[in-house]
Design a protein around this motif. Structure first.
Motif, PDB file in Angstrom:
ATOM      1  N   PHE A 273      32.672  38.164  38.707  1.00  0.00           N
ATOM      2  CA  PHE A 273      34.037  39.384  39.101  1.00  0.00           C
ATOM      3  C   PHE A 273      33.409  40.406  39.295  1.00  0.00           C
ATOM      4  O   PHE A 273      32.850  41.552  38.483  1.00  0.00           O
ATOM      5  CB  PHE A 273      35.219  39.202  38.600  1.00  0.00           C
ATOM      6  N   ARG A 287      42.098  40.986  45.203  1.00  0.00           N
ATOM      7  CA  ARG A 287      40.955  40.540  43.787  1.00  0.00           C
ATOM      8  C   ARG A 287      41.449  41.074  42.762  1.00  0.00           C
ATOM      9  O   ARG A 287      41.236  40.136  42.231  1.00  0.00           O
ATOM     10  CB  ARG A 287      39.356  41.530  44.276  1.00  0.00           C
ATOM     11  N   THR A 291      41.538  37.878  40.666  1.00  0.00           N
ATOM     12  CA  THR A 291      40.539  38.166  38.800  1.00  0.00           C
ATOM     13  C   THR A 291      41.480  37.348  38.425  1.00  0.00           C
ATOM     14  O   THR A 291      41.347  36.723  37.199  1.00  0.00           O
ATOM     15  CB  THR A 291      39.927  38.858  39.349  1.00  0.00           C
ATOM     16  N   TYR A 443      35.712  43.893  34.521  1.00  0.00           N
ATOM     17  CA  TYR A 443      35.868  43.743  36.300  1.00  0.00           C
ATOM     18  C   TYR A 443      37.273  45.345  36.056  1.00  0.00           C
ATOM     19  O   TYR A 443      37.009  46.650  36.740  1.00  0.00           O
ATOM     20  CB  TYR A 443      36.296  43.248  36.975  1.00  0.00           C
TER      21      TYR A 443
END
Length: 676
Positions: A273, A287, A291, A443
């Motif tokens: 990611f 995103r 994710t 991430y």
């Protein structure tokens, strides 16, 4: 049937139970298939908390087998119908929650006993504000049971659910045991081994994928369930065949050495990611949502931890983005959809996500509540960097829209906390799942992802700080109330972070009874700001000898972290001082040490650097020392955010420094041989 009703702050009617009272759940709500039981308390001593457990009993009043004993070493039972959701700090102490799907319980289960236990000589009489609450699948609290007569018990039955003429009923029990969890379990047919022997732990295979920081998940002998499977894993550990080990397991994660093949330090490892290429808030939110939802679907242990917070059943999780719904004359598009399938039943939640400092919007959330109600969905989940306190959603919405749909909030800090606890302390059955969670954690911790948690004391911070300096701050200042609320959020996030780093349940310590609601607590903080320029909080770290006090002094620009240490049982006061100094050989010389005589709140006080060569400076005139007060001062950031010079970063730095340089060096006082 004996019970009374009262109205909560949210306006819903709650049955207030008394000991021995019972009530049918169907008379309180139509949404009682999946319920949440919350056991709560405040721990004024900071000595330790309690652990919940559930026993599933047949018509004979005994368990069918060991699978019907759900506790910390076996947190899921009855094919996922019972799940322990773990502890979480609240504004009034701590709560431990249990998700119970009554419709999924086997027909032969007649009673469900809800209990808790304590260890190391701690009793339930030492806890304040002992209570149980039951909420339906929409999150509405149906009943409450306050326990006021706990004493020397080390295990306690809070209540039980039982079948009567095809209906589930709840009984408020309030009965204790002095024989601990093992005695309680034995009474209901569990064959117990309460030894403290630690099982042998194997090292991970050579090619085991590891999370981002190189710590693999705890290996366990049981095979992992497939993603989306409803079948729970077998119990991970038994000390002897046919016996349940009630001594707590300790998860030790083996650090795996990682070979770095990069030719230059500037080379960055490729990530599953990535945060590169994110240009605006809309892309960050899309995103982050995708994710998180993808990892929830692929790592069942993680997905269930999050969905269980919202009373979802334990089942196959599927997640979606780009879902469009008709609303009024237009279409609305929530950031995500979560669906959980279990035995022909589907639970659905709409997800609204915000990253960075973007606030949630009332009109947007209300439109999703309307869509959810129209489609028969159970919940709307909001996800942002804000933190909810006292189970209150950060937004105030039209309560009429909450009659059929629950509105729940989750902070990115709580998401990261759950992932970290699984990766680094509780372990997962599948090493690939550990690697996926490690990638998610990496991430979430990237600045450009915008999922950093609470990082802003708000626009009121600078005006309030300036008013304190000028001496013009007064009790009625609304901006001071905003600062007090954000102070509580900061302390809660601090506890989450420390829990993840230590694997312990770090929680606020509340000295007041919970009848003092959040508004009263914040008013006390405002009064302290007006009178002394200080905000204070206490947190309990189980490895610390006593609660840690945090004082932010806005007048002097200093943060003080303090703990009181019981003196060792030495015959001479000088020996007691030397016992303490030996433990503090690596502590900073500016650490302040105050020696307290019995019954005294002040005493001789010296810096560690001065006390090392002359320990006699700390001996009181009375010649007696019962405890020591240790205080470390750290500079306070002035800016409102989490940047290097910000207030939030300085609080984290101060507590981390105190924990690493002082608390970890301290050992419990122990009797010593008689000195000549």
């Amino acid at each position: 049937m004996r019970h009374v009703a009262f109205t909560s702050r949210a306006g819903e009617s709650v049955q207030q139970m008394i000991k021995g009272a019972n009530v049918g759940l169907s008379s309180l709500s139509e949404a009682t298939g999946s319920i949440t039981l919350t056991l709560g308390w405040t721990d004024p001593s900071g000595a330790g908390e309690a652990d919940v457990s559930v026993l599933l009993l047949g018509a004979d009043g005994r368990v069918r087998n060991d699978q019907d004993f759900v506790f910390y070493n076996q947190p899921t039972g009855a094919d996922g119908a019972v799940q322990l959701l773990g502890k979480s700090p609240t504004g009034s102490g701590s709560e431990d929650r249990i998700l119970l799907d009554l419709e999924m319980l086997p027909a032969e289960i007649e009673r469900v006993v809800v209990s808790a236990s304590r260890y190391a000589g701690a009793t339930f009489g030492d806890l304040n504000d002992l209570r149980l609450a039951l909420s339906d699948s929409s999150g509405e609290r149906l009943l409450a049971f306050d326990i006021t007569d706990a004493g020397t018990e080390t295990a306690f039955v809070f209540g039980e659910l039982y079948r009567r003429n095809g209906e589930w009923k709840f009984r408020a029990v309030g009965q204790g045991y002095e024989s601990g969890l093992s005695g309680l379990a034995t009474d209901f047919g569990i064959n117990v081994d309460d030894s403290d022997d630690e099982p042998h732990q194997e090292s991970p295979p050579e090619n085991t994928p590891v999370p981002a920081d190189g710590a693999p998940a705890e290996p366990v002998p049981a095979p992992a369930p497939q993603a989306g499977s409803d079948k729970p894993a077998e119990p991970k550990e038994r000390s002897r065949a046919g016996r349940v080990r009630t001594a707590k397991k300790k998860s030790t994660l083996v650090k795996a050495a990682k070979v770095n093949l990069a030719e230059h330090p500037s080379w960055q490892s490729a990530r599953l990611f990535s945060v590169t290429g994110l240009r605006n808030d809309q892309e960050r939110e899309a995103r982050a949502t995708s994710t998180l939802l993808s990892v929830m679907a692929q790592v069942p242990e993680f997905g269930r931890r999050l969905t269980a917070r919202f009373n979802a059943p334990a089942g196959t999780i599927q997640t979606f983005t780009e879902a469009s719904f008709k609303h009024a004359e237009t279409n609305v598009r929530p950031d995500g959809v979560i669906r959980v399938a279990r035995a022909g039943r589907i639970w659905t939640a709409l997800v609204e996500t915000k990253t960075g400092g973007n606030p949630l919007k009332v009109d947007q959330v209300e439109s999703y509540l309307t869509v959810a109600a129209r489609n028969g969905y159970e919940t709307v989940i909001t996800l942002s960097n804000d933190i909810a306190l006292d189970d209150e959603h950060p937004l105030t919405v039209d309560r009429r829209k909450l009659k059929k749909v629950a509105l729940r909030h989750l902070s990115w800090a709580e998401v990261a906390h759950e992932a970290h606890m699984l990766c680094h302390h509780h372990g997962l059955d599948n090493p690939v799942h550990a690697w996926l969670l490690g990638e998610l954690l990496h991430y979430l911790r990237q600045v450009n992802a915008g999922c950093h948690g609470f990082q802003d004391m708000g626009p009121a911070w600078v005006p309030v700080r300036n008013s304190i300096t000028a001496g013009t701050l007064r009790i009625g200042d609304k901006r001071a109330m905003q600062v007090a609320e954000n102070w509580e959020k900061l302390i809660r996030q601090l506890c989450l972070r420390l829990s993840g780093e230590t694997g312990l349940n770090v929680a606020p310590v509340m000295r007041r009874r919970r009848s003092d609601d959040s508004a009263v607590r914040r008013m006390q903080t405002v009064a302290s700001l007006v009178e002394t320029g200080r905000m204070s909080a206490e947190i309990r770290i189980p490895s610390a000898p006593n609660p840690v006090r945090i004082d932010a002094d806005l007048r002097t620009g200093q943060i003080e972290t303090t703990v009181e240490v019981q003196a060792a049982e030495r015959t001479r006061p000088l020996s007691r001082v030397q016992w303490l100094l030996r433990q503090l050989t690596e502590a900073p010389p500016e650490l302040r040490i105050e020696a307290l005589a019995p019954g005294q709140t002040t005493g001789p006080c010296e810096l560690l650097g001065s006390a090392r060569p002359e320990p006699g400076l700390l001996i009181p005139e009375t010649g007696e020392i019962s405890s020591f007060r240790l205080t470390l001062s750290t500079g306070m950031g002035t800016k409102r955010g989490a940047e290097e010079t910000g207030f939030i970063r300085s609080i984290d730095t101060a507590v981390d420094r105190f924990h690493q340089e002082v608390l970890q060096a301290l050992k419990p006082a122990a009797p010593a041989p008689t000195e000549g």
